[in-house]
Scaffold this active site. Structure first.
Site, PDB file in Angstrom:
ATOM      1  N   GLU A 853       0.842  -1.194   0.000  1.00  0.00           N
ATOM      2  CA  GLU A 853       0.000   0.000   0.000  1.00  0.00           C
ATOM      3  C   GLU A 853       0.880   1.248   0.000  1.00  0.00           C
ATOM      4  O   GLU A 853       0.748   2.110  -0.848  1.00  0.00           O
ATOM      5  CB  GLU A 853      -0.918  -0.033   1.221  1.00  0.00           C
ATOM      6  CG  GLU A 853      -1.896   1.120   1.259  1.00  0.00           C
ATOM      7  CD  GLU A 853      -2.921   0.989   2.377  1.00  0.00           C
ATOM      8  OE1 GLU A 853      -3.113  -0.124   2.899  1.00  0.00           O
ATOM      9  OE2 GLU A 853      -3.516   2.017   2.741  1.00  0.00           O
ATOM     10  N   ARG A 931      -7.721   2.326  14.263  1.00  0.00           N
ATOM     11  CA  ARG A 931      -8.602   1.180  14.029  1.00  0.00           C
ATOM     12  C   ARG A 931      -8.531   0.210  15.207  1.00  0.00           C
ATOM     13  O   ARG A 931      -9.543  -0.363  15.615  1.00  0.00           O
ATOM     14  CB  ARG A 931      -8.284   0.476  12.710  1.00  0.00           C
ATOM     15  CG  ARG A 931      -9.334  -0.561  12.356  1.00  0.00           C
ATOM     16  CD  ARG A 931      -9.132  -1.143  10.986  1.00  0.00           C
ATOM     17  NE  ARG A 931      -9.753  -0.385   9.916  1.00  0.00           N
ATOM     18  CZ  ARG A 931     -11.023  -0.522   9.521  1.00  0.00           C
ATOM     19  NH1 ARG A 931     -11.814  -1.384  10.117  1.00  0.00           N
ATOM     20  NH2 ARG A 931     -11.498   0.184   8.526  1.00  0.00           N
ATOM     21  N   GLU A1312     -10.570  -8.359   4.898  1.00  0.00           N
ATOM     22  CA  GLU A1312      -9.940  -8.363   6.213  1.00  0.00           C
ATOM     23  C   GLU A1312     -10.742  -9.058   7.319  1.00  0.00           C
ATOM     24  O   GLU A1312     -10.154  -9.703   8.191  1.00  0.00           O
ATOM     25  CB  GLU A1312      -9.671  -6.914   6.642  1.00  0.00           C
ATOM     26  CG  GLU A1312      -8.652  -6.207   5.778  1.00  0.00           C
ATOM     27  CD  GLU A1312      -8.674  -4.720   5.996  1.00  0.00           C
ATOM     28  OE1 GLU A1312      -9.673  -4.082   5.627  1.00  0.00           O
ATOM     29  OE2 GLU A1312      -7.707  -4.190   6.556  1.00  0.00           O
TER      30      GLU A1312
END
Ligand SMILES: Cc1cc2nc3c(=O)[nH]c(=O)nc-3n(C[C@H](O)[C@H](O)[C@H](O)COP(=O)(O)OP(=O)(O)OC[C@H]3O[C@@H](n4cnc5c(N)ncnc54)[C@H](O)[C@@H]3O)c2cc1C
Ligand code: FES
Ligand code: FES
Length: 1378
Positions: A853, A931, A1312
């Site tokens: 990423e 998160r 995920e």
């Protein structure tokens, strides 16, 4: 005669896919893989590790044995096979067995159709392992089909990071003997395995054993869910995951013939080969005389048989051996003959040949004669993978003298005889004993001597012999500790029981060499076999096998305790055999001797089928295979490094920092620049200092380090040269002088103590009155736990090619990134070129998992800068060790928690503090931490929560996104907390979990209301399908009956928020172009990395446009088609791009509608044509941004997530309390994926994520030195789950009737969310350990850090053996946990 006066041959001749290759310009340093990819341009064979550990490079090597007149087919690792070694042999690569144009081979067809290929990078290697197995079976004499057991062995050396292996096994199962016997060729029904039944075929399927008519079916064999008659299927569920009835039967007579030249004439085999390269010469003598002469003339020469030791030394330890001698044509080294007391094997006999011969002896000789042979055969099963054993020889294992060699302890304990021979000294025989090895990898063999043979003795009636190996992973792993025990008894005339007459014990992994524990052996002498002996022997072992607290390899307490555990296993085993019924050990105690065995996998998959009225042409919801699967299976799929070389292309090799914190004093590239073929060195001086920074959010990293390195693996510079070998060799010659700086912060604890945090990352998320609720709680408990990081280990390492165009005014960049827009943007910033001159393209990538990423930029930037500097195309693909050391991974986390709850277990308040180890730059660490904070309660309603967190700045390579992005860490703390509550209250934690589950309408601690919450449905269905309650009872019985093996069970829910937490990232675009022939080209912002995104997008486009998928094509992702995209990450690829594609297609459809209305009976092509002639635009863009989301940290308001994906998993494990080994017996998963766009792909994602999560929580451990240097740099040292690690029974069920109004066609994101479900294995292990601890009176909560490695499991079990081990903790250990 000397070699120089002989007729020698420089030309290497071999066949590749039936074509003759004759090359007299070969460099002996080239591997077969290099030759295939770079000289023959056969790029189907992949490079995954270069150390024989991943199997991506598997090819089949065939040779003709002119004595037996048989062709032998073997799988081998092309990355370790020297190209010179295949002289006179035939090589088959994945391209040679089939193609999409010529027709697929049965193996290729099956893996693709059964959904066994996701990113596809591992696929050619797996195909070739299976193909080699089929060929070796069909020519092995009997022409039999392989068995499931053969298949298990064939795949020991292959890794896949995407699929979770189950679909590969299911596809290939259709080629096995068991499949044939079991009715075969019936299509797989929904809710069943592909064999038509959830049962293990080896154990008897209801179709074959007649049970179907008797009692319903194979349910009786344990296949509760997966059974064809199990009553789980809803009406109308006649849909297939793949249709095996369409598979063409495998017909071995259609295989290509072995090259007649090699069969008819032994000329090539008889040639004395001398291939001279610039640095290395390769000799292949044909007689012993020649070999001995060469060894006398070149005493430092290496003898190469399998090259599985030397190949790794050359590649990774920079060893150069100017003379290599290949003795594989010297017949004295190939002998296999019976001797008076045993069997003699020439030193070049391969491990698999030894295995075959010993197995036949075991079958033909009396049992008491074959005990040593049996120990070797059992050991060989756990020795490397099949590709290695096919080529590696026994001589190489002995002569390398690795302290963790698996065979040397056996050879020493058995007192094997070695024949050594030299030109001048003649032949001598030595006994392998404790004095054979003199120091680390040194032995008594003289430099001019060679090892001729080893004689392995037969055992006898009074001799008991056994060997043990404990590794972190059971299959294909090097030992942590291994041991071999040889005890001979005698029965004195007046004695009741036999006494020990002679004992020889050898251990590996306990010293720089294999050691003979001779003092301990003395303890046995004259004693009877009984409990008194155990205590004495253990004390002697503790004394004789100490390990210093900083010994290389670490795990000191574990290794020392293993020496006792392995002995105890042997003790119990011999006890049973010695006394039989006379003096029985209890069943409980006997469990010590029983090891865990691999079980044949069983599985089932349930999903909702499309409604009967859905048009046949509409593919949404159907199990369409990944659109590239067939090309991936044939090796035709092109990855970045497979792109043919451009004219004048240069290769780049990075110079990476080797210190964690230091000042650069001098960087001297002059030795490298002097190498022929080197074009230059680029470094910080090649870039405007103002442009030398990059980063996904904050630009806090340098492209090239200018003055101070803050971690290992940072880019100091790069060598650019004509080709890869030159660039890589020269890069290693760049001299970097450092001045050490302090402190070096490696661990979270260090960072916290020094308050080293990334700026702005200390955060608090609070809801309710935590302190008040704590006070009013009946119970309050506290705990802490650490969770380790994880290496992405995508099979394709980072790679990039930059091609300057228009004399450097434009730049095309092809790279393996999840985020082309960011690569484009960062290159623009670094070079000053406007973004509109830079195009970044990605066709597909070989796995990403978050690792590509943001981190890929650290390679793409130097490649782009070099391309512009030299105005030539530049390419680089990182080696595995470079990728592992430079690109970071999942963040390690440490957390403390305090929880208040009622007497029933209802949670009232929770106070958590997290730290993550972010490494030296911020990268995405703040978002990862956020998160984790959002997920710190997992799936539970906790009315009062305070979550504090900080990202630690350390001297590790920057950690980054990884599937789950902090979620799996946050949720892990919640589940650890609940497990502690269960232990504290002495109740099954499942009860506490169930009681606290979120319900529809509940508000999270970040104030998002839960809508369409299917958590309880997933939980209840999982409880039911797994028969949790019943199995808990059975497990209690099992644990009562077994002292040393314990089972554990755990059910874990998950709730994963879907969206990027940074609001602006939740946008994307699509471009749809319709051509006048009716074909449609779709481009969208997402990257295909194996997750089937392009397949799903084609399904969406097909539904909207009302045309078959065959008319729609997705070629690549490119910044000049769809601009300003976000990374393909956060599981949102299908959600975002699906809507954008849908909108673009709707626009087109709208424009074409008048022509449909005008000609309703017409075809798509007619309407398109009519629209074209009417001057209607046939291209359209689509743009989508997720509505209604956006969270405000200041006010704790606004929804961070679009919706949630829910699920639950139940896992059962068994552990070996003495070794820490474990096995997953069964996993049941229930997952709410809405109305799946493609159940086959989604089930693949669930299984793949689960197995990746399984690695995270149990196997995968990054080891660092106290000074921040990564030790675990390849598959040898870093263990991913392999084929044998999947749950023995693996059932996946997608929740039915769960619509999701917030994503495309009611589907849900899947990438995920399932990963965390693998923590059910971790907590099942913890459950099993709890039972073990209760055996010694230990009760209540205990800390178990993740991953639950064999070392952690063993040391947590605690017993009389572990108590004996005391390790001085004041000494700095060899490795530390970051
Ligand atoms: C992926 C992988 C997994 C592995 N797993 C294991 C494992 O589980 N257990 C384990 O024990 N090992 C393991 N190994 C190590 C290795 O495979 C074995 O040691 C193997 O037996 C080496 O044999 P070879 O023929 O490939 O040796 P080579 O690399 O060809 O040679 C090794 C050394 O032996 C010397 N040598 C070879 N033959 C002679 C001779 N006749 N006389 C004098 N010197 C000689 C050579 O000079 C050289 O220094 C693994 C290696 C790899 C790459
Ligand atoms: S590349 Fe050869 S085994 Fe990994
Ligand atoms: S499909 Fe196996 S590694 Fe990706």
């Amino acid at each position: 005669m000397t070699p120089s006066t002989m007729v020698t041959h420089q030309e290497v001749v071999f066949y590749v896919n039936g074509k003759r290759v004759a090359d007299n310009n070969i460099n002996p340093e080239w591997t077969l893989l290099y030759y295939l990819r770079n000289k023959l341009r056969l790029c189907g064979t992949k490079l995954g590790c270069a150390e024989g550990g991943c199997g991506a490079c598997t090819v089949m090597i065939s040779k003709y044995d002119h004595e037996t007149k048989k062709v032998v087919h073997l799988s081998a690792n092309a990355c370790l096979t020297p190209v010179c070694a295949v002289h006179g042999q035939a090589v088959t690569t994945v391209e040679g067995i089939g193609s999409t144009k010529r027709g697929l081979h049965a193996v290729q067809q099956r893996i693709a159709a059964a959904h066994g290929s996701q990113c596809g990078f591992c696929t050619p290697g797996i195909v070739m392992s299976m193909y080699s197995l089929l060929r070796s079976c069909s020519t092995g004499g009997s022409g039999h089909k392989p068995s499931m057991k053969d298949m298990e062995i064939a795949f020991q050396g292959n890794l896949c990071r995407c699929t979770g292996y189950r679909p590969i096994i299911e596809g290939f199962r259709t080629l096995t003997e068991e499949w044939e016997q079991c009715g075969s060729r019936l299509p797989a029904l929904n809710g069943t395995t592909s064999n038509g039944c959830g049962n293990d075929l080896a154990n008897g399927c209801c179709k074959s054993n007649g049970q179907a008519n008797v009692n319903g079916c194979c349910k009786t064999n344990g296949a509760v869910n997966g059974c064809c008659n199990g009553g789980q299927m809803a009406p109308g569920d006649v849909e297939i995951l793949f249709d095996s009835s369409s598979f063409k039967p495998y017909d071995s007579s259609q295989e290509p013939i072995f090259p007649p030249e090699l069969q008819l004439s032994p000329v090539l085999d008889q040639q004395y080969l001398l291939v001279k390269g610039p640095r290395v010469s390769w000799y292949r003598p044909t007689t012993l005389e020649q070999l001995l002469l060469l060894k006398r003339n070149h005493p430092q020469a290496r003898i190469i048989v399998g090259n599985t030791e030397v190949g790794v030394e050359v590649k990774f330890k920079n060893c150069v051996y100017p003379v290599l001698i290949n003795p594989t044509q010297v017949k004295e080294l190939l002998v296999i003959e019976d001797t008076e007391g045993g069997i003699k094997f020439g030193s070049s006999v391969t491990l698999n040949q030894i295995d075959t011969v010993l197995k036949s002896k075991i079958d033909s000789l009396p049992e008491h004669k074959t005990r040593v042979f049996k120990a070797i055969v059992e050991m060989l099963h756990w020795f490397a993978g099949k590709q290695i054993r096919n080529v590696a020889a026994v001589g190489g294992n002995i002569m390398t003298g690795s302290p963790i060699s698996d065979l040397n302890p056996i050879f020493i304990a058995a007192n094997c005889k070695l024949e050594l021979v030299s030109k001048d000294g003649g032949c001598r025989t030595v006994t392998m004993n404790g004095s054979f090895f003199t120091s680390y990898r040194k032995n008594i063999v003289k430099p001019d001597e060679i090892l001729l043979s080893i004689t392995i003795p037969c055992s006898h009636e009074m001799m008991h012999f056994k060997a043990y190996k404990q590794a972190r992973r059971r299959d294909d792993d090097i030992a942590v500790v291994n041991a071999a025990f040889n005890i001979t008894f005698e029965k004195p005339a007046n004695a009741h029981y036999p006494v020990v007459q002679k004992a020889t014990i050898a251990y590996g992994g306990m010293a720089p060499t294999t050691v003979e524990a001779s003092s301990t052996a003395q303890v046995f002498i004259g004693k009877t076999w009984g409990p008194h002996l155990v205590e004495d022997v253990c004390n002697a072992l503790v004394e004789e096998l100490p390990l210093s607290p900083d010994a290389p390899g670490g795990m000191i307490a574990y290794r020392r305790s293993l020496t006792l555990s392995l002995f105890y296993k042997f003790y119990v085993d011999v006890y049973g055999k010695l006394y039989g019924k006379d003096k029985m050990l209890s069943e409980r105690e006997k469990s010590a001797a029983q090891g865990l065995k691999n079980l044949h996998p069983q599985s089932s998959q349930y999903f909702q089928v499309v409604p009967p009225d859905q048009p046949k042409m509409d593919p949404v919801g159907r199990t369409i295979p990944h659109l590239s699967a067939y090309k991936q299976a044939t090796g035709e799929a092109v990855y970045c490094d497979d792109i043919p070389h451009y004219e004048h292309e240069l290769y780049l090799s990075l110079v990476l920092s080797t210190k964690a914190h230091a000042k650069l004093i001098k960087v001297d590239a002059s030795p490298a620049l002097a190498v022929d073929g080197v074009h230059g060195f680029i470094s910080a001086s090649d870039i405007d200092p103002k442009r030398n920074n990059f980063g996904p959010i904050v630009h806090d990293e340098e492209i090239f380090v200018s003055s101070t390195v803050t971690s290992t693996g940072q880019v100091i510079g790069a060598i650019v040269a004509v080709d890869q070998p030159t660039a890589q060799r020269a890069a290693k010659m760049v001299k970097v002088e450092y001045q050490d700086l302090s402190p070096i912060i490696v661990t979270i604890q260090d960072a916290v103590a020094k308050e080293s945090f990334h700026k702005g990352t200390q955060r608090t998320l609070k809801n309710g009155d935590v302190d008040g609720a704590m006070k009013s709680s009946v119970h309050v408990i506290e705990g802490d736990v650490h969770m380790g990081g994880q290496e992405h280990f995508y099979l394709e390492t980072n790679s990039a090619i930059a091609i300057p165009r228009e004399d450097g005014c434009e730049l095309e960049v092809i790279c393996s990134t999840q985020h082309p827009t960011e690569v484009q943007k960062l290159i623009a910033e670094a070079t000053g070129m406007p973004a509109n001159r830079i195009v970044c393209r990605v066709k597909r990538i070989g796995g990403g998992f978050g690792g590509k990423e943001s981190r890929g930029a650290l390679l793409a930037l130097p490649v782009a800068i070099a391309a512009l500097k030299f105005n030539r195309p530049v390419r680089c693909m990182l080696d595995r060790d470079e990728d592992m050391v430079a690109t970071g991974g999942r963040h390690p986390f440490y957390g403390k928690y305090k929880v208040g709850f009622t007497k029933e277990g209802k949670m009232l308040a929770c106070d958590v503090q997290f730290y993550n180890n972010a490494g030296n730059s911020l990268d995405l660490s703040a978002s990862v931490m956020e998160r984790a904070m959002f997920h710190c309660q997992n799936a539970y309603k906790i009315p009062n929560i305070r979550c504090k967190a900080a990202a630690c700045k350390t001297n590790l390579p920057s950690n980054t996104a990884f599937r789950g992005f902090g979620g799996p860490q946050g949720m892990f703390f919640a589940e650890s907390m609940i497990t502690d509550m269960g232990a504290f209250m002495n109740v099954d934690p499942a009860k506490i979990r169930e009681m606290n589950l979120y319900q529809e309408g509940d508000k999270t601690h970040y104030n998002q209301v839960l809508e369409h919450c299917t958590l309880k449905r997933c939980w209840s269905e999982c409880m039911e399908r797994s028969a949790y309650e019943q199995r808990r009872k059975e497990l209690n019985d099992f644990n009562r009956q077994h002292r040393w093996r314990k089972r554990g069970l755990s059910i874990i829910p998950t709730m994963f928020g879907i969206a990027f937490t940074a609001k602006f990232l939740n946008q994307t675009g699509a471009l749809v172009m319709v051509y006048t022939d009716g074909s449609v080209l779709v481009t969208h912002g997402g990257i295909e990395m194996g997750q089937g995104l392009h397949t799903k997008m084609v399904q969406v486009a097909s539904r909207v446009l009302g045309i078959p998928e065959s008319k729609i094509y997705i070629s690549e992702t490119a910044t000049d088609k769809v601009p300003n995209t976000s990374a393909t990450a956060a599981s949102s690829g299908s959600d975002l791009n699906g809507m954008a594609v849908m909108y673009a297609c709707e626009t087109i459809k709208e424009r074409i509608k008048p022509y449909i209305d005008a000609n309703p009976k017409g075809k798509w092509e007619d309407w398109v044509s009519a629209a074209y002639f009417d001057r209607v635009s046939l291209s359209a863009t689509g743009f989508y941004r997720t509505p209604g989301i956006g969270y405000n940290w200041e006010t704790n308001s606004g929804d961070p997530f679009n919706y949630f994906t829910f699920g639950a998993a139940c896992s059962e494990v068994e552990i070996d309390c003495l070794t820490g080994d474990h096995q997953v017996l069964r996993t049941d998963i229930v997952m709410d994926l809405g109305e799946s766009l493609n159940p086959a792909i989604d089930i693949g994602q669930v299984e793949g994520a689960f197995i990746q999560g399984y690695g995270l929580y149990t196997l995968e451990e990054l080891t660092y030195s106290p000074t921040g240097i990564l030790y675990s740099r390849g598959p040898g040292a870093y263990k991913l789950p392999g084929f044998a690690d999947i749950p023995a029974q693996f059932n996946v069920s997608l929740l039915r009737g769960a619509k999701n109004p917030r994503a495309v066609y009611s589907s849900k994101a899947v990438g995920e969310p399932p990963l965390f479900l693998a923590s059910s294995v971790f907590f099942a292990i913890k459950d099993a350990i709890k039972y073990a601890r209760s055996e010694v009176g230990l009760k209540g909560p205990f800390r178990l850090d993740s991953p639950a490695t064999s070392a952690r499991i063993r040391m947590a079990c605690q017993d009389e053996f572990t108590k004996k081990i005391i390790v001085n903790e004041d000494v700095t250990p060899w490795n530390i946990v970051p």
